[in-house]
Every structure is written in C-alpha cells, then in structure tokens.
Design a protein around this motif. Structure first.
Motif, PDB file in Angstrom:
ATOM      1  N   LEU A 238       0.864  -1.174   0.000  1.00  0.00           N
ATOM      2  CA  LEU A 238       0.000   0.000   0.000  1.00  0.00           C
ATOM      3  C   LEU A 238       0.908   1.233   0.000  1.00  0.00           C
ATOM      4  O   LEU A 238       1.954   1.235   0.653  1.00  0.00           O
ATOM      5  CB  LEU A 238      -0.781  -0.040   1.309  1.00  0.00           C
ATOM      6  CG  LEU A 238      -1.987   0.849   1.455  1.00  0.00           C
ATOM      7  CD1 LEU A 238      -3.156   0.244   0.681  1.00  0.00           C
ATOM      8  CD2 LEU A 238      -2.374   0.966   2.931  1.00  0.00           C
TER       9      LEU A 238
ATOM     10  N   ALA B 297      -3.996  -5.674   0.923  1.00  0.00           N
ATOM     11  CA  ALA B 297      -3.671  -4.620   1.890  1.00  0.00           C
ATOM     12  C   ALA B 297      -4.843  -3.682   2.133  1.00  0.00           C
ATOM     13  O   ALA B 297      -4.814  -2.870   3.052  1.00  0.00           O
ATOM     14  CB  ALA B 297      -2.467  -3.822   1.388  1.00  0.00           C
ATOM     15  N   LEU B 298      -5.881  -3.797   1.301  1.00  0.00           N
ATOM     16  CA  LEU B 298      -7.003  -2.852   1.380  1.00  0.00           C
ATOM     17  C   LEU B 298      -8.268  -3.474   1.942  1.00  0.00           C
ATOM     18  O   LEU B 298      -8.992  -2.856   2.719  1.00  0.00           O
ATOM     19  CB  LEU B 298      -7.335  -2.347  -0.034  1.00  0.00           C
ATOM     20  CG  LEU B 298      -6.370  -1.368  -0.684  1.00  0.00           C
ATOM     21  CD1 LEU B 298      -6.679  -1.255  -2.173  1.00  0.00           C
ATOM     22  CD2 LEU B 298      -6.485  -0.007  -0.019  1.00  0.00           C
TER      23      LEU B 298
ATOM     24  N   ARG C  56     -10.350   8.299  12.886  1.00  0.00           N
ATOM     25  CA  ARG C  56      -9.587   7.345  12.075  1.00  0.00           C
ATOM     26  C   ARG C  56      -8.718   6.384  12.869  1.00  0.00           C
ATOM     27  O   ARG C  56      -8.146   5.456  12.291  1.00  0.00           O
ATOM     28  CB  ARG C  56      -8.698   8.115  11.086  1.00  0.00           C
ATOM     29  CG  ARG C  56      -9.457   8.894  10.032  1.00  0.00           C
ATOM     30  CD  ARG C  56     -10.281   7.975   9.157  1.00  0.00           C
ATOM     31  NE  ARG C  56      -9.418   6.994   8.529  1.00  0.00           N
ATOM     32  CZ  ARG C  56      -8.603   7.258   7.519  1.00  0.00           C
ATOM     33  NH1 ARG C  56      -8.575   8.453   6.988  1.00  0.00           N
ATOM     34  NH2 ARG C  56      -7.842   6.320   7.019  1.00  0.00           N
TER      35      ARG C  56
ATOM     36  N   LEU D 116      -6.491   3.300  -6.001  1.00  0.00           N
ATOM     37  CA  LEU D 116      -6.746   2.023  -5.302  1.00  0.00           C
ATOM     38  C   LEU D 116      -6.712   0.829  -6.246  1.00  0.00           C
ATOM     39  O   LEU D 116      -6.370  -0.280  -5.837  1.00  0.00           O
ATOM     40  CB  LEU D 116      -8.103   2.041  -4.582  1.00  0.00           C
ATOM     41  CG  LEU D 116      -8.329   2.976  -3.389  1.00  0.00           C
ATOM     42  CD1 LEU D 116      -9.563   2.534  -2.610  1.00  0.00           C
ATOM     43  CD2 LEU D 116      -7.137   3.054  -2.468  1.00  0.00           C
TER      44      LEU D 116
ATOM     45  N   ARG E  36     -14.991   2.285  -4.462  1.00  0.00           N
ATOM     46  CA  ARG E  36     -13.709   3.005  -4.601  1.00  0.00           C
ATOM     47  C   ARG E  36     -12.575   2.075  -5.023  1.00  0.00           C
ATOM     48  O   ARG E  36     -11.556   2.510  -5.540  1.00  0.00           O
ATOM     49  CB  ARG E  36     -13.325   3.696  -3.284  1.00  0.00           C
ATOM     50  CG  ARG E  36     -14.198   4.896  -2.933  1.00  0.00           C
ATOM     51  CD  ARG E  36     -13.687   5.580  -1.670  1.00  0.00           C
ATOM     52  NE  ARG E  36     -13.428   4.612  -0.618  1.00  0.00           N
ATOM     53  CZ  ARG E  36     -12.256   4.474   0.007  1.00  0.00           C
ATOM     54  NH1 ARG E  36     -11.244   5.255  -0.289  1.00  0.00           N
ATOM     55  NH2 ARG E  36     -12.092   3.563   0.945  1.00  0.00           N
TER      56      ARG E  36
ATOM     57  N   ASN F 128      -2.185  -0.685  10.636  1.00  0.00           N
ATOM     58  CA  ASN F 128      -3.053  -0.103   9.620  1.00  0.00           C
ATOM     59  C   ASN F 128      -3.519  -1.285   8.789  1.00  0.00           C
ATOM     60  O   ASN F 128      -2.949  -1.592   7.747  1.00  0.00           O
ATOM     61  CB  ASN F 128      -2.273   0.907   8.764  1.00  0.00           C
ATOM     62  CG  ASN F 128      -3.076   1.366   7.562  1.00  0.00           C
ATOM     63  OD1 ASN F 128      -4.301   1.238   7.551  1.00  0.00           O
ATOM     64  ND2 ASN F 128      -2.401   1.875   6.540  1.00  0.00           N
ATOM     65  N   PRO F 129      -4.524  -2.007   9.275  1.00  0.00           N
ATOM     66  CA  PRO F 129      -4.924  -3.253   8.606  1.00  0.00           C
ATOM     67  C   PRO F 129      -5.798  -2.957   7.390  1.00  0.00           C
ATOM     68  O   PRO F 129      -6.246  -1.828   7.208  1.00  0.00           O
ATOM     69  CB  PRO F 129      -5.734  -3.962   9.685  1.00  0.00           C
ATOM     70  CG  PRO F 129      -6.337  -2.857  10.479  1.00  0.00           C
ATOM     71  CD  PRO F 129      -5.389  -1.692  10.417  1.00  0.00           C
ATOM     72  N   PRO F 130      -6.047  -3.962   6.565  1.00  0.00           N
ATOM     73  CA  PRO F 130      -7.025  -3.754   5.493  1.00  0.00           C
ATOM     74  C   PRO F 130      -8.408  -3.582   6.121  1.00  0.00           C
ATOM     75  O   PRO F 130      -8.791  -4.398   6.957  1.00  0.00           O
ATOM     76  CB  PRO F 130      -6.947  -5.036   4.669  1.00  0.00           C
ATOM     77  CG  PRO F 130      -6.221  -6.033   5.502  1.00  0.00           C
ATOM     78  CD  PRO F 130      -5.470  -5.301   6.559  1.00  0.00           C
ATOM     79  N   TYR F 131      -9.122  -2.536   5.759  1.00  0.00           N
ATOM     80  CA  TYR F 131     -10.438  -2.306   6.375  1.00  0.00           C
ATOM     81  C   TYR F 131     -11.481  -1.785   5.390  1.00  0.00           C
ATOM     82  O   TYR F 131     -12.536  -1.297   5.792  1.00  0.00           O
ATOM     83  CB  TYR F 131     -10.328  -1.349   7.570  1.00  0.00           C
ATOM     84  CG  TYR F 131      -9.597  -0.046   7.290  1.00  0.00           C
ATOM     85  CD1 TYR F 131     -10.178   0.958   6.526  1.00  0.00           C
ATOM     86  CD2 TYR F 131      -8.325   0.187   7.811  1.00  0.00           C
ATOM     87  CE1 TYR F 131      -9.518   2.145   6.276  1.00  0.00           C
ATOM     88  CE2 TYR F 131      -7.652   1.368   7.569  1.00  0.00           C
ATOM     89  CZ  TYR F 131      -8.253   2.350   6.802  1.00  0.00           C
ATOM     90  OH  TYR F 131      -7.586   3.514   6.558  1.00  0.00           O
ATOM     91  N   VAL F 132     -11.193  -1.859   4.085  1.00  0.00           N
ATOM     92  CA  VAL F 132     -12.174  -1.427   3.093  1.00  0.00           C
ATOM     93  C   VAL F 132     -13.134  -2.592   2.829  1.00  0.00           C
ATOM     94  O   VAL F 132     -12.693  -3.739   2.714  1.00  0.00           O
ATOM     95  CB  VAL F 132     -11.460  -0.994   1.791  1.00  0.00           C
ATOM     96  CG1 VAL F 132     -12.470  -0.605   0.720  1.00  0.00           C
ATOM     97  CG2 VAL F 132     -10.480   0.157   2.062  1.00  0.00           C
TER      98      VAL F 132
ATOM     99  N   ARG G  87       0.160   6.602   3.458  1.00  0.00           N
ATOM    100  CA  ARG G  87      -0.685   7.786   3.352  1.00  0.00           C
ATOM    101  C   ARG G  87      -0.458   8.704   4.546  1.00  0.00           C
ATOM    102  O   ARG G  87      -0.174   8.215   5.646  1.00  0.00           O
ATOM    103  CB  ARG G  87      -2.153   7.366   3.357  1.00  0.00           C
ATOM    104  CG  ARG G  87      -2.579   6.639   2.098  1.00  0.00           C
ATOM    105  CD  ARG G  87      -3.685   5.686   2.457  1.00  0.00           C
ATOM    106  NE  ARG G  87      -4.456   5.170   1.324  1.00  0.00           N
ATOM    107  CZ  ARG G  87      -4.034   4.357   0.378  1.00  0.00           C
ATOM    108  NH1 ARG G  87      -2.763   3.970   0.354  1.00  0.00           N
ATOM    109  NH2 ARG G  87      -4.828   3.908  -0.565  1.00  0.00           N
TER     110      ARG G  87
HETATM  111  N1  GLN Z   1      -7.111   4.449   3.860  1.00  0.00           N
HETATM  112  C1  GLN Z   1      -7.090   3.603   2.714  1.00  0.00           C
HETATM  113  C2  GLN Z   1      -8.116   4.052   1.724  1.00  0.00           C
HETATM  114  O1  GLN Z   1      -9.301   3.931   1.956  1.00  0.00           O
HETATM  115  C3  GLN Z   1      -7.250   2.168   3.062  1.00  0.00           C
HETATM  116  C4  GLN Z   1      -6.094   1.679   3.831  1.00  0.00           C
HETATM  117  C5  GLN Z   1      -6.382   0.398   4.474  1.00  0.00           C
HETATM  118  O2  GLN Z   1      -7.290  -0.347   4.141  1.00  0.00           O
HETATM  119  N2  GLN Z   1      -5.600   0.104   5.421  1.00  0.00           N
HETATM  120  O3  GLN Z   1      -7.719   4.571   0.720  1.00  0.00           O
END
Ligand code: GLN
Length: 275
Positions: A86, A200-201, A264, A193, A187, A177-181, A89
C-alpha cells in the motif's frame, strides 16, 4: 519534447496536477525538487526527457505517483515503495502520532501488516531505544521493510507472520493499519486504489472489519498488562471498532481524528493479567 528544465515543467504541468508534475520531473531528472525552480534554464538529457514522457503517460493511465517514482515520503522519511505494498498515506501519520504517546525508549512495539515499514520505521526513528518488531504476511513486504530500515539506518526486527501467528512475545504497544475497506466498496475500482494490493485494502464483506475484529480478539494474548492496541480504520467505522474493543474487555477506549478531523484511529488498554 522539451530542452530545458523549465520546458519539462511546463509540459508536465499541462498534463498533470502541479505537485504530481513536479515530482515526476524531479524524479525523472534525478534532482531534488528545489533544483527545478533554481535551474529552469538548464538543458536536460534526452534520455531523461524520454523517461519523463513515459512516466507522465503511466500517471495519466492511473498508476500512483509513488509506484512510478518507487519512492514516498512518510513522517519525514524517504521510503522505497513497490506495487507489493500500500502507498503510505498521510492518514497513517495520525496512527503513528497516537501510538507514540504510549511508546517510550523502553517499550516493545509491534506493527502488524507493516507493508514498506512506514509506521514501524517512523516509531523507530522517534524512539531509538524502543524494541520495534514489524510483521507482514507477504515476504515481499518484509524484504522491502528491511531494505528501508537498512537504508535509513533504523533498527526493526522483522517477521513474516499472519497477524499474531507464531509470535509468543508480549508487547507494550501493538499498532496496525490493517485492510479495512469493504469488499464491495466501489472506490476499489477507481483511482489509485485499482493499482494497490487488494490484500492490503480489503477487510471482508459487511463493513470491512474482519481483520480489525481479529486483531482486537487476538491481541490480549500478545499485550503486556497495561499494553495498548492502536488501530487505524475508516472514518465511518469508529463506533463499530470502539464496540469491538469494549466487547473484548479493553479499558480506556478512545477515538482520535486525523488531520481532516475524521475519526480514524481507536486505541484501547489491556488491563487484565490474563486474556
Ligand atoms: N485508507 C485507505 C483508503 O481507503 C485504506 C487503507 C487500508 O485499508 N488500510 O484509501
């Protein structure tokens, strides 16, 4: 296409937003950005011009600037990045800032899913005495994290691991900062993305919190008494994440906002002797 630095800047800025244009010109010429503005009259090597044209085309097709340059700044550190990770950010600087409040030079710290190592290396740079461990499930990420640590002269212990699997130490601070989408988030099919590793997302269906929930569930076995878990999450996940911390028995649960004032990062303290 362009003979001077000034002409390269003009050409790139016609096609891309100014900051992206300037970053690609500076990267393709191999000079710092400040050099561009001081020496606009200088002529450029034709091979650098060709490289710039190619890079602008790649950016126009959507590839993230960080992957084209192979570099990204984070917490003042110049990091190598590849499409295996990733892109770090600015949002994750909030995670680092929040975690640092709990980290002293005597602390042991674990960064899970470190990617290029950005959060772990930022912590190591601020607390040289702390024992920082960085894990990732992907060996390519761990190799990259090691290269970044070596280049920056920072010490982190690295492990290839799926979350806490195989780790038997206890840590004062665990951050991620785990994958959390959410799997279905539209998106994922737009913008930068599309080029980043899905692993990772994406954090599962129904809200994207599968990995977050797993970290909250498993972390008490890996936290020292009084240790902290600090997790980055999406701006609409704060309440759900706080409930997961609460249900698991964490104390002192607090949410933190990022630079854009969105919730966040959530932290909780593990006060029990045993999990
Ligand atoms: N913040 C990221 C995004 O939504 C996602 C990063 C994550 O999943 N760790 O673009």
């Amino acid at each position: 296409m362009a003979d001077t630095i000034g002409e390269c800047l003009g050409y790139a800025r016609q096609r891309l937003p100014r900051l992206e244009a300037d970053l690609l010109v500076s990267g393709s010429l191999g000079v710092p950005r400040s050099h561009l503005y001081a020496f606009e009259e200088r002529t450029v090597d034709p091979s650098a011009g060709t490289r710039l044209t190619d890079w602008i085309g790649r950016r126009e097709r959507g590839e993230p600037v960080a992957y084209i340059l192979g570099r990204r700044g984070f917490w003042g550190l110049d990091l190598e990045v590849t499409p295996d990770v990733l892109v770090p950010r600015p949002d994750t600087e909030t995670l680092v800032e929040v975690a640092l409040v709990m980290v002293s030079d005597e602390s042991s710290v674990l960064d899970i899913g470190t990617g290029c190592g950005n959060a772990a290396l930022a912590i190591a740079s601020e607390r040289p005495g702390a024992q920082v461990t960085a894990t990732d499930i992907d060996p390519a990420c761990i190799a990259l994290c090691r290269r970044n640590a070596e280049r920056l002269g920072l010490t982190v212990t690295t492990r290839i691991a799926d979350c806490f699997a195989g780790l038997d130490d206890r840590f004062d601070v665990v951050l991620a900062n785990p994958p959390y989408v959410d799997d279905a988030d539209p998106r994922l099919r737009q913008g930068d993305l599309r080029f980043e590793p899905r692993r990772a997302l994406v954090g599962g269906p129904n809200g994207g919190l599968d990995i977050v929930a797993r970290l909250i569930r498993e972390s008490p076995d890996h936290l020292a008494t009084g240790g902290w878990l600090c997790l980055e999450h999406g701006d609409e996940q704060g309440e759900a994440v706080a409930s997961l911390f609460e249900d698991r028995g964490f104390a002192d649960i607090r949410g933190h906002v990022d630079f854009a004032n969105r919730p966040r990062v959530t932290v909780g303290c593990w006060r029990e002797e045993r999990s």
